[in-house]
Design a protein around this motif. Structure first.
Motif, PDB file in Angstrom:
ATOM      1  N   THR B 105       0.797  -1.128   0.081  1.00  0.00           N
ATOM      2  CA  THR B 105      -0.150  -0.080  -0.092  1.00  0.00           C
ATOM      3  C   THR B 105       0.926   1.066  -0.007  1.00  0.00           C
ATOM      4  OG1 THR B 105      -1.685  -1.186   1.325  1.00  0.00           O
ATOM      5  CG2 THR B 105      -1.726   1.393   1.463  1.00  0.00           C
ATOM      6  N   PRO B 106       0.747   2.285  -1.043  1.00  0.00           N
ATOM      7  CA  PRO B 106       1.499   3.343  -0.953  1.00  0.00           C
ATOM      8  C   PRO B 106       0.853   4.286   0.360  1.00  0.00           C
ATOM      9  CG  PRO B 106       0.051   3.220  -2.761  1.00  0.00           C
ATOM     10  CD  PRO B 106      -0.316   2.159  -2.033  1.00  0.00           C
ATOM     11  N   HIS B 107       1.985   4.854   0.913  1.00  0.00           N
ATOM     12  CA  HIS B 107       1.837   5.892   2.033  1.00  0.00           C
ATOM     13  C   HIS B 107       0.919   5.151   3.076  1.00  0.00           C
ATOM     14  CE1 HIS B 107       3.185   8.612  -1.224  1.00  0.00           C
ATOM     15  NE2 HIS B 107       2.047   8.502  -1.813  1.00  0.00           N
ATOM     16  N   PRO B 108       1.430   4.087   3.627  1.00  0.00           N
ATOM     17  CA  PRO B 108       0.536   3.235   4.677  1.00  0.00           C
ATOM     18  C   PRO B 108       0.516   4.115   5.840  1.00  0.00           C
ATOM     19  CG  PRO B 108       2.852   2.444   4.639  1.00  0.00           C
ATOM     20  CD  PRO B 108       2.693   3.524   3.537  1.00  0.00           C
ATOM     21  N   LYS B 109      -0.389   3.777   6.763  1.00  0.00           N
ATOM     22  CA  LYS B 109      -0.503   4.667   7.772  1.00  0.00           C
ATOM     23  C   LYS B 109       0.111   4.178   8.905  1.00  0.00           C
ATOM     24  CE  LYS B 109      -4.907   6.611   8.656  1.00  0.00           C
ATOM     25  NZ  LYS B 109      -5.507   7.601   7.989  1.00  0.00           N
ATOM     26  N   GLY B 110       0.521   2.755   8.987  1.00  0.00           N
ATOM     27  CA  GLY B 110       1.339   2.364   9.863  1.00  0.00           C
ATOM     28  C   GLY B 110       2.864   2.874   9.873  1.00  0.00           C
ATOM     29  N   ARG B 111       3.346   2.931  11.248  1.00  0.00           N
ATOM     30  CA  ARG B 111       4.855   3.365  11.130  1.00  0.00           C
ATOM     31  C   ARG B 111       5.580   2.291  12.060  1.00  0.00           C
ATOM     32  NH1 ARG B 111       4.018   8.283  14.740  1.00  0.00           N
ATOM     33  NH2 ARG B 111       1.799   8.746  14.099  1.00  0.00           N
ATOM     34  N   VAL B 112       6.797   2.115  11.726  1.00  0.00           N
ATOM     35  CA  VAL B 112       7.397   1.040  12.663  1.00  0.00           C
ATOM     36  C   VAL B 112       8.895   1.704  12.824  1.00  0.00           C
ATOM     37  CG1 VAL B 112       6.389  -0.988  11.370  1.00  0.00           C
ATOM     38  CG2 VAL B 112       8.579  -0.033  10.482  1.00  0.00           C
ATOM     39  N   PRO B 113       9.473   1.250  14.044  1.00  0.00           N
ATOM     40  CA  PRO B 113      10.665   1.705  14.421  1.00  0.00           C
ATOM     41  C   PRO B 113      11.646   1.743  13.506  1.00  0.00           C
ATOM     42  CG  PRO B 113       9.617   0.468  16.173  1.00  0.00           C
ATOM     43  CD  PRO B 113       8.859   0.353  14.945  1.00  0.00           C
ATOM     44  N   ASP B 115      14.924   0.917  13.881  1.00  0.00           N
ATOM     45  CA  ASP B 115      15.644  -0.163  13.979  1.00  0.00           C
ATOM     46  C   ASP B 115      15.067  -1.476  13.897  1.00  0.00           C
ATOM     47  OD1 ASP B 115      14.185   0.303  16.259  1.00  0.00           O
ATOM     48  OD2 ASP B 115      15.789  -1.059  17.284  1.00  0.00           O
ATOM     49  N   LYS B 116      13.712  -1.626  13.382  1.00  0.00           N
ATOM     50  CA  LYS B 116      13.200  -2.717  13.260  1.00  0.00           C
ATOM     51  C   LYS B 116      12.539  -2.794  11.970  1.00  0.00           C
ATOM     52  CE  LYS B 116      13.681  -4.580  17.427  1.00  0.00           C
ATOM     53  NZ  LYS B 116      14.300  -5.977  17.725  1.00  0.00           N
ATOM     54  N   LYS B 117      12.622  -1.764  11.130  1.00  0.00           N
ATOM     55  CA  LYS B 117      11.960  -1.779   9.898  1.00  0.00           C
ATOM     56  C   LYS B 117      12.077  -3.345   8.685  1.00  0.00           C
ATOM     57  CE  LYS B 117      11.561   2.707   8.116  1.00  0.00           C
ATOM     58  NZ  LYS B 117      12.111   4.116   7.813  1.00  0.00           N
ATOM     59  N   GLU B 118      13.354  -4.088   8.901  1.00  0.00           N
ATOM     60  CA  GLU B 118      13.534  -5.136   8.282  1.00  0.00           C
ATOM     61  C   GLU B 118      12.787  -6.172   8.521  1.00  0.00           C
ATOM     62  OE1 GLU B 118      17.567  -6.926   9.005  1.00  0.00           O
ATOM     63  OE2 GLU B 118      17.901  -5.458  10.776  1.00  0.00           O
ATOM     64  N   TYR B 119      12.071  -6.036   9.943  1.00  0.00           N
ATOM     65  CA  TYR B 119      11.426  -7.378  10.256  1.00  0.00           C
ATOM     66  C   TYR B 119       9.651  -7.017  10.058  1.00  0.00           C
ATOM     67  CZ  TYR B 119      15.941  -7.852  12.608  1.00  0.00           C
ATOM     68  OH  TYR B 119      17.160  -8.048  12.702  1.00  0.00           O
ATOM     69  N   PHE B 120       9.439  -5.878   9.196  1.00  0.00           N
ATOM     70  CA  PHE B 120       8.460  -5.682   8.711  1.00  0.00           C
ATOM     71  C   PHE B 120       8.237  -5.856   7.272  1.00  0.00           C
ATOM     72  CE2 PHE B 120       8.506  -3.888  12.835  1.00  0.00           C
ATOM     73  CZ  PHE B 120       7.266  -4.252  13.396  1.00  0.00           C
ATOM     74  N   THR B 121       7.851  -7.043   6.599  1.00  0.00           N
ATOM     75  CA  THR B 121       8.127  -7.470   5.286  1.00  0.00           C
ATOM     76  C   THR B 121       6.839  -7.315   4.465  1.00  0.00           C
ATOM     77  OG1 THR B 121       7.685  -9.598   5.510  1.00  0.00           O
ATOM     78  CG2 THR B 121       9.969  -8.838   5.922  1.00  0.00           C
ATOM     79  N   VAL B 122       5.627  -7.289   5.129  1.00  0.00           N
ATOM     80  CA  VAL B 122       4.086  -7.264   4.419  1.00  0.00           C
ATOM     81  C   VAL B 122       3.816  -5.973   4.667  1.00  0.00           C
ATOM     82  CG1 VAL B 122       3.977  -9.905   4.272  1.00  0.00           C
ATOM     83  CG2 VAL B 122       3.032  -8.664   6.235  1.00  0.00           C
ATOM     84  N   TRP B 123       3.356  -5.393   3.411  1.00  0.00           N
ATOM     85  CA  TRP B 123       2.771  -3.883   3.747  1.00  0.00           C
ATOM     86  C   TRP B 123       1.315  -3.622   2.790  1.00  0.00           C
ATOM     87  CZ3 TRP B 123       4.498   0.094   6.957  1.00  0.00           C
ATOM     88  CH2 TRP B 123       5.615  -0.399   7.502  1.00  0.00           C
ATOM     89  N   HIS B 124       0.607  -4.645   2.712  1.00  0.00           N
ATOM     90  CA  HIS B 124      -0.622  -4.588   2.249  1.00  0.00           C
ATOM     91  C   HIS B 124      -1.655  -4.158   3.226  1.00  0.00           C
ATOM     92  CE1 HIS B 124      -3.775  -4.860  -0.900  1.00  0.00           C
ATOM     93  NE2 HIS B 124      -4.586  -5.696  -0.128  1.00  0.00           N
ATOM     94  N   GLN B 125      -2.047  -3.113   3.212  1.00  0.00           N
ATOM     95  CA  GLN B 125      -2.851  -2.521   4.419  1.00  0.00           C
ATOM     96  C   GLN B 125      -4.406  -2.656   4.418  1.00  0.00           C
ATOM     97  OE1 GLN B 125      -1.878   1.395   6.218  1.00  0.00           O
ATOM     98  NE2 GLN B 125      -3.645   2.138   5.027  1.00  0.00           N
TER      99      GLN B 125
END
Lengths: 176, 176
Positions: B105-113, B115-125
């Motif tokens: 999803t472009p411009h997702p509402k979720g934000r992640v820290p 230093d942990k970005k690499e551990y969030f791999t799915v972004w279909h909102q």
């Protein structure tokens, strides 16, 4: 049931869910099911349902009972090699009287129509107030009744296969 | 986590459940579980849970997320020959952002820290508002985050076997 009876009951169910603080989508408001179990005496026997999900493994729904309205005695048999439906009732609003096998409760709060008395055979009473819940093992005979104000009850269970339900009252056919 | 952190979070969770109109028994108020998934950064990552029922077939619970709090990416594997946990999330209060496999999803509402970005791999909102729900097939990778006000979410599922959950972040251990 007449269409008008169903529509009036559906609006009442929406009102109960609203009082219980339960939010629905516009689509869901049209999906509320009203059943009189084929007896055509909805004020006494029947209930309102909103099924959230019912897959091959899990089911969740809200049940709405009007004051003193009865979901009559039944059990959920084993189907296709799976044990019968296991269900947890959690009272969200109002009060519900639940009856299961066990020592008969003296002076139960539940009342049943005179002409249907013989079809209510278990009288061990469990009263559920908001926040209280009870889990029924598969194949447990049970019936329940809304209290003086009615009740909103969440049901968490294995798959619902309503057409297989076995009611004590032979006059009952579970129809949509 | 310090006992004080847990107690403060537990009181906040009670407040959220109350705002969602969810009634608990006095016993249940003591059974609310707070988990930071072993990362010790509860404000960002973690959640509150109240398990209503968890048998060998069915589980139901309430999840509480504080504003922007994240339940990090994970999936539920097959265990002992059973398909992985199947779960339905139903938003009761607030807003929750759910992420699953699919087109990013472009411009997702979720934000992640950071230093942990690499551990969030799915972004279909999928955004869930009160009354909205989504059912995850077994073994679907997913994570979710509370919106600006946080969220109260009901989960209806097959048996929860939390110790078997597979988190993308190797630092996570699911502890009580």
């Amino acid at each position: 049931m007449k269409q008008e009876t169903i529509e009036t009951a559906r609006l009442k169910v929406l009102h109960y869910l609203d009082r219980a603080g339960i939010k629905l989508t516009p689509q869901e408001t049209t999906e509320i099911e009203i059943t009189d179990l084929g007896l055509n005496r909805l004020d006494e026997i029947g209930l309102g349902l909103l099924v959230y999900v019912n897959t091959s493994r899990v089911c969740a729904k809200e049940l709405v009972l009007f004051p003193h309205q009865i979901c009559p005695e039944h059990k959920h048999p084993a189907v296709e090699g799976e044990p019968g439906k296991e269900e947890t009732f959690r009272c969200r609003w109002g009060q519900v009287y639940l009856y299961v096998p066990g020592p008969t409760t003296p002076h139960p709060k539940g009342r049943v129509p005179d002409d249907k008395k013989e079809y209510f055979t278990v009288w061990h009473q469990i009263i559920l107030n908001p926040g209280e819940q009870y889990t029924l093992a598969p194949q447990t005979l049970h019936w329940f009744q809304g209290g003086a104000e009615g009740a909103v009850v969440s049901e968490f269970s294995t798959t619902s296969r309503d057409p297989f339900d076995i009611f004590t009252d032979p006059e009952i056919r579970r129809v949509g």
